[in-house]
Write an enzyme that holds these catalytic residues in place. Structure first.
Site, PDB file in Angstrom:
ATOM      1  N   HIS A 269       1.068  -1.246   0.030  1.00  0.00           N
ATOM      2  CA  HIS A 269      -0.007  -0.162   0.346  1.00  0.00           C
ATOM      3  C   HIS A 269       1.065   1.012  -0.505  1.00  0.00           C
ATOM      4  O   HIS A 269       1.961   1.361   0.236  1.00  0.00           O
ATOM      5  CB  HIS A 269      -0.599  -0.101   1.070  1.00  0.00           C
ATOM      6  CG  HIS A 269      -0.040  -0.299   2.450  1.00  0.00           C
ATOM      7  ND1 HIS A 269      -0.279   1.127   3.073  1.00  0.00           N
ATOM      8  CD2 HIS A 269       0.140  -0.697   3.680  1.00  0.00           C
ATOM      9  CE1 HIS A 269       0.298   1.244   4.368  1.00  0.00           C
ATOM     10  NE2 HIS A 269       0.746  -0.767   4.225  1.00  0.00           N
TER      11      HIS A 269
ATOM     12  N   CYS B 234       2.889  -4.750   6.320  1.00  0.00           N
ATOM     13  CA  CYS B 234       2.785  -4.820   4.990  1.00  0.00           C
ATOM     14  C   CYS B 234       3.883  -3.834   4.640  1.00  0.00           C
ATOM     15  O   CYS B 234       4.936  -3.379   5.214  1.00  0.00           O
ATOM     16  CB  CYS B 234       1.684  -3.791   4.746  1.00  0.00           C
ATOM     17  SG  CYS B 234      -0.106  -4.073   5.637  1.00  0.00           S
TER      18      CYS B 234
END
Length: 187
Positions: free
Chosen positions: A147, A163
């Site tokens: 992301h 992440c």
């Protein structure tokens, strides 16, 4: 020749000598040094098919494998020690300006995240940035994402809850090129 005066001939010869030595000014910009995290095309050797994504957490780079032994390389931030997903996954879902809710395990590790337990709507203040690629295994959400970020200065570091973070500019670029079903290998 008078020692206190420069002749026209001396001036012209002096300028010619400076120009020949490279000691001149010009209207052109100096060459720009590229940042190690800047997106670029690089040579790539590996068994992954073009269109695949490879994330090297040690190097802190994400590679989108291209044809003919090339890849687009992006600088990334990765998970803190012990918090990074490893192995194979697929992009199971994509979202632009996604909302974010910390997982229960994130709140245990970082209790201050409890204030966001109800979720954060998509937008510039959202930790997932401009877009997110949701990583799945066996049809199940791993809760790991590739992301964007609203903290681009952290690219190149191990700082996330697992992440893979990219600059918003880079996640938008990758988002347009990586469809749902894209194979992702995290090493």
């Amino acid at each position: 020749m008078d020692n206190d005066h420069v002749t026209r001939r001396g001036f012209v010869l002096g300028c010619a000598a400076l120009m020949a030595s490279g000691c001149t000014t010009s209207n052109s910009s100096p060459p720009q040094m590229s940042s190690p995290i800047q997106r670029r095309e690089v040579g790539y050797v590996g068994p992954e098919a073009p269109g695949s994504i490879v994330v090297n957490t040690y190097e802190r780079y994400l590679y989108l494998v291209e044809p003919e032994g090339l890849a687009t390389r992006y600088g990334v931030a990765v998970g803190e020690e012990g918090l990074t997903l490893k192995g194979s996954a697929d992009i199971g879902r994509k979202a632009e300006w996604p909302s974010w809710t910390p997982t229960a395990s994130m709140i245990v590790r970082k209790p201050w995240l409890a204030e966001y337990a109800g979720g954060v709507p998509g937008g510039e203040n959202n930790p997932l940035g401009a877009a997110a690629l949701y990583l799945y295994r066996g049809g199940q959400d791993t809760h790991f994402r590739i992301h964007g970020t609203n903290e681009p200065w952290l690219i190149g570091q191990a700082v996330s809850n697992g992440c893979i973070r990219m600059t918003n500019e880079d996640i938008v670029h990758l988002y347009a090129r990586a469809p749902v079903g894209t194979s992702v290998l995290i090493i």
